[in-house]
Design an enzyme around this catalytic site. Sequence first.
Site, PDB file in Angstrom:
ATOM      1  N   GLN A  63       5.075   1.050   3.267  1.00 26.59           N
ATOM      2  CA  GLN A  63       5.364   0.797   1.856  1.00 26.59           C
ATOM      3  C   GLN A  63       6.095   1.804   1.182  1.00 26.59           C
ATOM      4  O   GLN A  63       6.521   1.803   0.189  1.00 26.59           O
ATOM      5  CB  GLN A  63       3.890   0.545   1.279  1.00 26.59           C
ATOM      6  CG  GLN A  63       2.983   1.833   1.235  1.00 26.59           C
ATOM      7  CD  GLN A  63       1.775   1.604   0.473  1.00 26.59           C
ATOM      8  OE1 GLN A  63       0.934   1.052   1.102  1.00 26.59           O
ATOM      9  NE2 GLN A  63       1.514   2.167  -0.656  1.00 26.59           N
ATOM     10  N   CYS A  69       0.480  -1.135  -1.720  1.00 27.88           N
ATOM     11  CA  CYS A  69      -0.429  -1.449  -0.855  1.00 27.88           C
ATOM     12  C   CYS A  69      -1.149  -2.942  -0.804  1.00 27.88           C
ATOM     13  O   CYS A  69      -1.243  -3.567   0.254  1.00 27.88           O
ATOM     14  CB  CYS A  69      -1.573  -0.471  -0.627  1.00 27.88           C
ATOM     15  SG  CYS A  69      -2.504  -0.237  -2.109  1.00 27.88           S
ATOM     16  N   HIS A 363      -7.214   1.458  -2.559  1.00 26.41           N
ATOM     17  CA  HIS A 363      -6.186   1.187  -1.478  1.00 26.41           C
ATOM     18  C   HIS A 363      -6.577  -0.034  -0.913  1.00 26.41           C
ATOM     19  O   HIS A 363      -7.828  -0.344  -0.663  1.00 26.41           O
ATOM     20  CB  HIS A 363      -6.149   2.256  -0.550  1.00 26.41           C
ATOM     21  CG  HIS A 363      -5.133   1.908   0.582  1.00 26.41           C
ATOM     22  ND1 HIS A 363      -3.677   1.774   0.176  1.00 26.41           N
ATOM     23  CD2 HIS A 363      -5.085   2.119   1.956  1.00 26.41           C
ATOM     24  CE1 HIS A 363      -2.995   1.781   1.191  1.00 26.41           C
ATOM     25  NE2 HIS A 363      -3.614   1.950   2.337  1.00 26.41           N
ATOM     26  N   ASN A 385      -2.915  -0.643   8.415  1.00 25.31           N
ATOM     27  CA  ASN A 385      -2.478  -0.131   7.386  1.00 25.31           C
ATOM     28  C   ASN A 385      -0.987  -0.299   7.031  1.00 25.31           C
ATOM     29  O   ASN A 385      -0.362  -0.850   7.946  1.00 25.31           O
ATOM     30  CB  ASN A 385      -2.809   1.319   7.348  1.00 25.31           C
ATOM     31  CG  ASN A 385      -2.741   2.138   6.095  1.00 25.31           C
ATOM     32  OD1 ASN A 385      -2.666   1.596   4.869  1.00 25.31           O
ATOM     33  ND2 ASN A 385      -3.360   3.236   5.833  1.00 25.31           N
TER      34      ASN A 385
END
Length: 445
Positions: A63, A69, A363, A385
């Site tokens: 990102q 996110c 997040h 992630n």
Amino acid sequence: MSEITTELLKKYQADYDQSTGPKILSHAIAKQGYLDSIEDNSVLRRHDFVFSDETKRGEITNQKRSGRCWMFAALNTARVDTMKELNLESFEFSQNYTLFWDKLEKANYFLESIIKTVDEDLTSRLVMHLLKDPLQDGGQWDMFSGILKKYGVVPKKVMPETYHSSNTAVLDSLLTKKVREIAKDIRNKHAEGASEDELRTFKEERLSVIYTMLTEALGQVPTRFSYSYRDKDKKHHTIKDITPQEFFAKYVGWDLDQRISLINAPTADKPYGRAYTVKYLGTVHEAEPIHYINVPIEVLKEAAINSIKAGEPVWFGCDVGQISNRQIGVMDKDLFDYEAAIGEPFNLNKAERLDYGESLLTHAMVFVGVDLDENGKPIKWKVENSWGDEPGDKGIFSMSDAWFDEFNYQIMVDKSYVPAEWLKALEQPLVELEPWDPFGALAVY
């Protein structure tokens, strides 16, 4: 006494001098900081990045310098079904496409909220809350669901990244300046006697400048497109003349009404088994209000494990900065020995951290695996992630189950993975939370 006196300072110094902790630790903390000095290396040995149950996933995404996110996590979850449908090893949706619509819709949502609150005092807590950060990058699952329903998705190659999609700070600042200006004009027009219809007409006219700014920064959004690719058998294919909505329906195929958010909020003001929403929180104005069911943490885990075992990744939201090492990709509540450094642990529990502003959702990522023991209980969780492939194990993080208990707040799964008794909460009226409630926080890292 109300002040810090000389005598009190002498007592504090004496307490420090008599503390049993090794003074060499003070030297290490002064030289390299608390976290590097008190990290427990033995904890790292629990995280071998091997998991008993895993889902399919794509290549790690990045990102970059943006707070998208929640979008990356949602699209990384959805792409697994697209990869199956198109017989691909990996695939990536355009996060720039969804960013464009999120910003435009957030601007409209904010200005509609301003119209709704024109009779509120400018200095009221509500109006100040609305004005604080109306076009930030962050969001929650239900906000993204509204975007998917209305606008669909496109492959990344159809609307690739631009400078400002990957570096959003300046764009966010300029957009925020403009919508605050429009908000001021709306309130002034109301004070001069303009009707609600006139305010809304003015809002619609002024949104044009927001659209122009977004088009300049992010590019024109496609309404129809064609997409060529080679599958993992090296066969060439072309999908011709399709809309983003059609692409989502055919190549993701989710029934978004069957997707539900579960939260774990063990606070006194949020009984389990009820569905909650947050006032003045949303993106697409006409979409269904944000809603999630508050359940015990065990129910959250059961639903996530059920989904993973069925091969479906799980979108989730957590407080990622709590007791974690970003570089090595480990989230474990025992990672840092705070007691050795300061003489006592931190003692707030999960509910108290929420109540006292010490923790909230920050997040969003994706569970793509779990490591279960011989009794089927989770030991650790495999996390995809969206910070690129340098952190962790080439972008994969490992989360201890105890960390899950303390700092995981929300998951999104298909309703079929949730015990029916908890879904009954949706049959009751939504409980409205204030805009500044901790569960109004947005995933933004």
